[in-house]
Design an enzyme around this catalytic site. Structure first.
Site, PDB file in Angstrom:
ATOM      1  N   ASN A 207      40.403 -33.544 -56.234  1.00  0.00           N
ATOM      2  CA  ASN A 207      41.227 -34.618 -56.069  1.00  0.00           C
ATOM      3  C   ASN A 207      42.259 -35.354 -57.575  1.00  0.00           C
ATOM      4  O   ASN A 207      41.271 -34.844 -58.229  1.00  0.00           O
ATOM      5  CB  ASN A 207      41.203 -36.157 -55.067  1.00  0.00           C
ATOM      6  N   GLU A 210      39.938 -37.993 -60.072  1.00  0.00           N
ATOM      7  CA  GLU A 210      38.288 -36.717 -60.019  1.00  0.00           C
ATOM      8  C   GLU A 210      39.170 -36.465 -61.411  1.00  0.00           C
ATOM      9  O   GLU A 210      38.483 -35.678 -61.943  1.00  0.00           O
ATOM     10  CB  GLU A 210      38.002 -35.793 -59.064  1.00  0.00           C
ATOM     11  N   ASP A 277      36.965 -30.566 -48.169  1.00  0.00           N
ATOM     12  CA  ASP A 277      35.337 -29.410 -47.738  1.00  0.00           C
ATOM     13  C   ASP A 277      36.897 -28.068 -47.651  1.00  0.00           C
ATOM     14  O   ASP A 277      36.235 -26.851 -47.531  1.00  0.00           O
ATOM     15  CB  ASP A 277      34.905 -29.854 -46.818  1.00  0.00           C
TER      16      ASP A 277
END
Length: 339
Positions: A207, A210, A277
């Protein structure tokens, strides 16, 4: 004469390696504040359990019509028993998941009152695996990768993805020319760097925070992606950006990295937990099925838009994906597959 068509995801077997978790939800109503502390008193009305982490990645692959084989670890406890039952219900092969006797199952218990999360309790051990446990998982990765179309690494920093495990994944992928898809954890950055067993990662999916953590301060998102690509040997970088959608940074043949911004497909947002996920599961499965990395990213964006409109950690089905716009993304059936 080549024709353009959508491709279903059946008969594609993906190997998922990573931190398997259990998501536990306690639902209730709150109408007063506790006299003991400034917190709401929640009157419990129900509960539910969902797969989390690498388990949720595998569940999304299965719900889309693919086949998922899961390698990871969970505790020899009540939560582990629930997790095993959920994996079986989703049709996920998990015989290579090993039970810990000295660790608890990683679980997140979220307390939801009046539709809002008011607290979370985590049970976990973050100590990296060592010795015989690493050797056992390496053996299973080597064995199961023989039948895989792609390898997905779901790293939540709970100790499963070590340098040795990452090296083994790269080695197996190189031997069989399999694409690797990595959902990274910033604290694990050194593990993803180029090693003696160098083999490029097809796509890494951080993301936005990150991505900045992996690359350090940069002047633009393009430079951030380029730094990630260089440092971690990733062909493509897909940065998820919440309400701003996603940005794919793609390496074309003999060309500099290019940026493709994909606007969000979400209509309503109830819960973003587990959306990452769904993104990596859809991306990997679509690419392994013959879609280009850009087409796969667009499908992953649509899939994320579906799951954030559901409460709790959720999955998306193939029919839901197509109904939400995936039917408009087609692939030339005469083109070579993504693997």
């Amino acid at each position: 004469m080549p024709t353009n068509t959508r491709i279903e995801f059946t008969n594609k077997n993906l190997l998922v390696v990573g931190d398997v978790m259990l998501d536990h939800y306690i639902y209730g109503e709150a109408s007063r504040i506790s006299p003991e502390a400034p917190v709401p008193v929640v009157r419990r009305t129900g509960e539910s359990y969902n797969l989390g982490g690498a388990g949720n990645v595998a569940a999304n692959i299965a719900s889309l019509g693919g086949k998922a084989h899961l390698i990871g670890l969970f505790g020899d406890d009540n939560d582990g028993a629930v997790l095993g039952r959920l994996l079986a219900e989703h049709g996920i092969a998990y015989s290579d998941c090993r039970r810990w006797s000295d660790r608890c199952t990683t679980s997140k218990t979220r307390i939801i009152a009046n539709g809002q999360q008011v607290g979370r309790v985590d049970s976990e051990v973050q100590r990296p695996i060592t010795g015989r446990v690493i050797e056992t998982l390496q053996q299973r990765i080597r064995y199961r990768s023989a039948d895989a179309c792609a390898i997905v690494v779901s790293d939540y920093g709970k100790g499963i993805i070590t340098l040795e495990i990452m090296d083994t994944i790269r080695e197996c992928a190189a031997d069989r020319n399999l694409p690797i898809f990595l959902d990274p954890k910033v604290s694990q950055a050194e593990i993803y760097r180029r090693t003696n067993s160098y083999f490029p990662i097809e796509a890494i999916t951080p993301n936005h925070p990150e991505a900045e953590g992996l690359a350090g301060p940069q002047e633009s998102m393009l430079l951030t992606a380029a730094k990630i690509s260089s440092q971690y040997a990733a062909k493509n970088v897909l940065i998820t950006r919440g309400e701003d959608g996603m940005s794919l940074f793609e390496h074309a043949l003999n060309a500099p990295m290019c940026q493709v911004d994909i606007p969000t497909a979400a209509r309503e947002v109830f819960d973003v937990s587990g959306a990452g996920d769904t993104v990596i599961a859809t991306l990997a499965l679509a690419f392994a099925s013959g879609y280009s990395i850009q087409q796969a990213a667009r499908l992953a964006n649509i899939a994320a838009g579906v799951v954030v409109g559901k409460r709790g950690t959720a999955t998306v089905s193939f029919d839901e994906l197509m109904a939400a716009g995936g039917n408009e993304i087609c692939v030339d059936v005469a083109a070579p597959s993504g693997v």
